[in-house]
Write a protein that holds these residues in place. Structure first.
Motif, mmCIF file in Angstrom:
data_model
loop_
_atom_site.group_PDB
_atom_site.id
_atom_site.type_symbol
_atom_site.label_atom_id
_atom_site.label_comp_id
_atom_site.label_asym_id
_atom_site.label_seq_id
_atom_site.Cartn_x
_atom_site.Cartn_y
_atom_site.Cartn_z
ATOM 1 N N SER A 1 22.402 -24.764 -38.853
ATOM 2 C CA SER A 1 21.595 -23.972 -39.393
ATOM 3 C C SER A 1 20.246 -23.892 -38.509
ATOM 4 C CB SER A 1 21.131 -24.829 -40.829
ATOM 5 O OG SER A 1 20.494 -26.036 -40.353
ATOM 6 N N VAL A 2 20.157 -25.083 -37.740
ATOM 7 C CA VAL A 2 18.816 -24.773 -36.597
ATOM 8 C C VAL A 2 19.264 -23.774 -35.731
ATOM 9 C CG1 VAL A 2 17.602 -25.907 -34.817
ATOM 10 C CG2 VAL A 2 17.942 -27.175 -36.891
ATOM 11 N N SER A 3 20.566 -23.592 -35.268
ATOM 12 C CA SER A 3 20.887 -22.907 -34.081
ATOM 13 C C SER A 3 20.521 -21.694 -34.941
ATOM 14 C CB SER A 3 22.229 -23.201 -33.996
ATOM 15 O OG SER A 3 22.468 -24.064 -32.963
ATOM 16 N N LYS A 4 21.054 -21.124 -36.058
ATOM 17 C CA LYS A 4 20.905 -19.736 -36.685
ATOM 18 C C LYS A 4 19.466 -19.421 -36.937
ATOM 19 C CE LYS A 4 25.400 -20.320 -39.402
ATOM 20 N NZ LYS A 4 25.789 -20.265 -40.771
ATOM 21 N N LEU A 5 18.672 -20.312 -37.349
ATOM 22 C CA LEU A 5 17.263 -19.977 -37.623
ATOM 23 C C LEU A 5 16.694 -19.765 -36.055
ATOM 24 C CD1 LEU A 5 14.751 -19.899 -39.129
ATOM 25 C CD2 LEU A 5 14.379 -22.315 -38.663
ATOM 26 N N ILE A 6 16.891 -20.495 -34.890
ATOM 27 C CA ILE A 6 16.466 -20.106 -33.705
ATOM 28 C C ILE A 6 16.992 -18.515 -33.261
ATOM 29 C CG2 ILE A 6 16.592 -20.584 -31.325
ATOM 30 C CD1 ILE A 6 16.798 -23.513 -32.089
ATOM 31 N N CYS A 7 18.160 -18.220 -33.569
ATOM 32 C CA CYS A 7 18.790 -17.044 -33.280
ATOM 33 C C CYS A 7 17.854 -15.847 -34.046
ATOM 34 C CB CYS A 7 20.264 -16.920 -33.580
ATOM 35 S SG CYS A 7 21.268 -17.943 -32.305
ATOM 36 N N LEU A 8 17.908 -16.163 -35.514
ATOM 37 C CA LEU A 8 16.845 -15.120 -36.106
ATOM 38 C C LEU A 8 15.560 -15.025 -35.645
ATOM 39 C CD1 LEU A 8 16.648 -13.299 -38.651
ATOM 40 C CD2 LEU A 8 15.950 -15.470 -39.824
ATOM 41 N N LEU A 9 14.882 -16.082 -35.293
ATOM 42 C CA LEU A 9 13.514 -15.853 -34.885
ATOM 43 C C LEU A 9 13.327 -15.219 -33.643
ATOM 44 C CD1 LEU A 9 11.956 -19.236 -35.926
ATOM 45 C CD2 LEU A 9 11.452 -17.231 -37.027
ATOM 46 N N LEU A 10 14.399 -15.632 -32.931
ATOM 47 C CA LEU A 10 14.101 -14.972 -31.397
ATOM 48 C C LEU A 10 14.646 -13.585 -31.457
ATOM 49 C CD1 LEU A 10 15.544 -17.894 -29.260
ATOM 50 C CD2 LEU A 10 13.228 -16.919 -29.404
ATOM 51 N N LEU B 1 2.481 -9.686 -26.321
ATOM 52 C CA LEU B 1 3.262 -9.674 -27.569
ATOM 53 C C LEU B 1 4.501 -10.672 -27.289
ATOM 54 C CD1 LEU B 1 4.348 -8.386 -30.405
ATOM 55 C CD2 LEU B 1 5.677 -6.858 -29.074
ATOM 56 N N LEU B 2 4.963 -10.595 -26.307
ATOM 57 C CA LEU B 2 6.286 -11.374 -25.905
ATOM 58 C C LEU B 2 5.682 -12.890 -25.940
ATOM 59 C CD1 LEU B 2 8.107 -9.343 -23.123
ATOM 60 C CD2 LEU B 2 8.821 -10.159 -25.141
ATOM 61 N N HIS B 3 4.409 -13.066 -25.249
ATOM 62 C CA HIS B 3 3.928 -14.364 -25.103
ATOM 63 C C HIS B 3 3.711 -14.973 -26.418
ATOM 64 C CE1 HIS B 3 0.869 -17.400 -24.775
ATOM 65 N NE2 HIS B 3 1.511 -17.780 -23.697
ATOM 66 N N THR B 4 3.220 -14.316 -27.562
ATOM 67 C CA THR B 4 2.816 -14.575 -28.951
ATOM 68 C C THR B 4 4.036 -15.100 -29.523
ATOM 69 O OG1 THR B 4 0.889 -13.407 -28.801
ATOM 70 C CG2 THR B 4 1.524 -14.055 -31.034
ATOM 71 N N SER B 5 5.030 -14.060 -29.418
ATOM 72 C CA SER B 5 6.264 -14.431 -29.981
ATOM 73 C C SER B 5 6.857 -15.634 -29.559
ATOM 74 C CB SER B 5 7.351 -13.051 -29.947
ATOM 75 O OG SER B 5 6.834 -12.031 -30.335
ATOM 76 N N PHE B 6 7.109 -15.663 -28.350
ATOM 77 C CA PHE B 6 7.565 -16.961 -27.657
ATOM 78 C C PHE B 6 7.104 -18.289 -27.909
ATOM 79 C CE2 PHE B 6 9.952 -13.885 -24.634
ATOM 80 C CZ PHE B 6 11.177 -13.971 -25.353
ATOM 81 N N ALA B 7 5.570 -18.316 -27.873
ATOM 82 C CA ALA B 7 4.794 -19.554 -28.091
ATOM 83 C C ALA B 7 4.802 -19.946 -29.606
ATOM 84 C CB ALA B 7 3.465 -19.159 -27.842
ATOM 85 N N GLY B 8 4.950 -18.947 -30.679
ATOM 86 C CA GLY B 8 5.021 -19.117 -31.900
ATOM 87 C C GLY B 8 6.375 -19.635 -32.257
ATOM 88 N N THR B 9 7.463 -19.294 -31.811
ATOM 89 C CA THR B 9 8.809 -19.554 -31.829
ATOM 90 C C THR B 9 8.983 -20.808 -31.402
ATOM 91 O OG1 THR B 9 9.558 -17.309 -31.809
ATOM 92 C CG2 THR B 9 11.398 -18.830 -31.553
ATOM 93 N N LEU B 10 8.427 -21.110 -30.203
ATOM 94 C CA LEU B 10 8.841 -22.560 -29.417
ATOM 95 C C LEU B 10 7.944 -23.793 -30.593
ATOM 96 C CD1 LEU B 10 9.520 -23.945 -26.785
ATOM 97 C CD2 LEU B 10 7.288 -23.629 -26.038
ATOM 98 N N SER B 11 6.756 -23.167 -30.766
ATOM 99 C CA SER B 11 5.978 -24.352 -31.604
ATOM 100 C C SER B 11 6.696 -24.596 -32.996
ATOM 101 C CB SER B 11 4.639 -23.581 -31.988
ATOM 102 O OG SER B 11 3.983 -24.477 -32.814
ATOM 103 N N ALA B 12 7.171 -23.344 -33.695
ATOM 104 C CA ALA B 12 7.796 -23.578 -34.890
ATOM 105 C C ALA B 12 8.881 -24.532 -34.889
ATOM 106 C CB ALA B 12 8.095 -22.394 -35.537
ATOM 107 N N ILE B 13 9.750 -24.008 -34.022
ATOM 108 C CA ILE B 13 11.185 -24.784 -33.692
ATOM 109 C C ILE B 13 11.046 -26.377 -33.302
ATOM 110 C CG2 ILE B 13 13.405 -24.717 -32.402
ATOM 111 C CD1 ILE B 13 13.034 -22.528 -34.639
ATOM 112 N N HIS B 14 10.163 -26.540 -32.457
ATOM 113 C CA HIS B 14 9.986 -27.892 -31.699
ATOM 114 C C HIS B 14 9.353 -28.559 -33.184
ATOM 115 C CE1 HIS B 14 9.811 -30.602 -28.672
ATOM 116 N NE2 HIS B 14 9.613 -29.584 -27.669
#
Length: 189
Positions: free
Chosen positions: A6-15, A61-74
């Motif tokens: 489920s974590v892998s699916k969520l990561i794929c969705l967010l990315l 935009l990319l930085h904000t997207s990746f920083a938010g994804t990284l923080s949420a997943i971590h």
């Protein structure tokens, strides 16, 4: 095992959402160009971006997207005791796809905490200046060289990150990493 799937699916969705946002902005910028009425399927992948300003917006935009994804997943999903791949490493596969399909480059940089990979140490003069600037308090550092816009944005290292990046810390001082995004621009920029 179900948790890991489920974590892998969520990561794929967010990315996927982050990549769709990037493509949408890229196409909007292409459509805004007076000389192009509609984007071609491979426009972003084969041409340099129209201007430094457009490259800057895309990098932000990319930085904000990746920083938010990284923080949420971590913060919400990663558990070091479960043998999972850390989120920053997982993002590298997304970076490779964007590099291959859109001619962008991404690189993690150690700023004021221990690098977990020697490849994350600043190497070029630009990277060293960016690391110094961000360590001194800047949110980002940018430059253009040889037709490439480069932006290093600060990535705050949360408590979960500092367990590895600064295992023997003696203060609660904020620690940072950096994400460098490189985007080709027109040569006259």
């Amino acid at each position: 095992m179900v948790f890991r799937a489920s974590v892998s699916k969520l990561i794929c969705l967010l990315l996927s959402v982050a990549m769709v946002a990037f493509v949408a902005v890229s196409w909007a910028l292409v459509e805004a160009d007076d000389h192009v009425q509609t984007p071609k399927a491979n426009t972003v992948a084969t041409q340099a971006h129209a201007s430094k300003a457009e490259a800057r917006r895309q990098a932000e935009l990319l930085h904000t997207s990746f920083a938010g994804t990284l923080s949420a997943i971590h913060h919400e999903y990663y558990r070091s005791d479960q043998g999972m791949t850390i989120p920053a490493v997982t993002l590298k596969s997304v970076f490779r796809d964007l590099e291959r399909n859109h001619k962008l480059e991404f690189r993690w940089l150690a700023i004021n905490a221990q690098a977990m990979n020697v490849d994350h140490q600043p190497k070029s003069d630009f990277e060293k200046e960016a690391a110094k600037s961000i360590a001194a308090g800047a949110d980002q550092f940018e430059g253009v060289e040889e037709g490439v816009y480069r932006r290093v944005g600060a990535i705050a290292l949360q408590s979960e990150c500092l367990k590895c990046h600064l295992p023997n810390r003696t203060s609660n001082k904020n620690r940072l990493a950096g994400l460098m995004i490189s985007i080709p621009i027109q040569a006259n920029e």
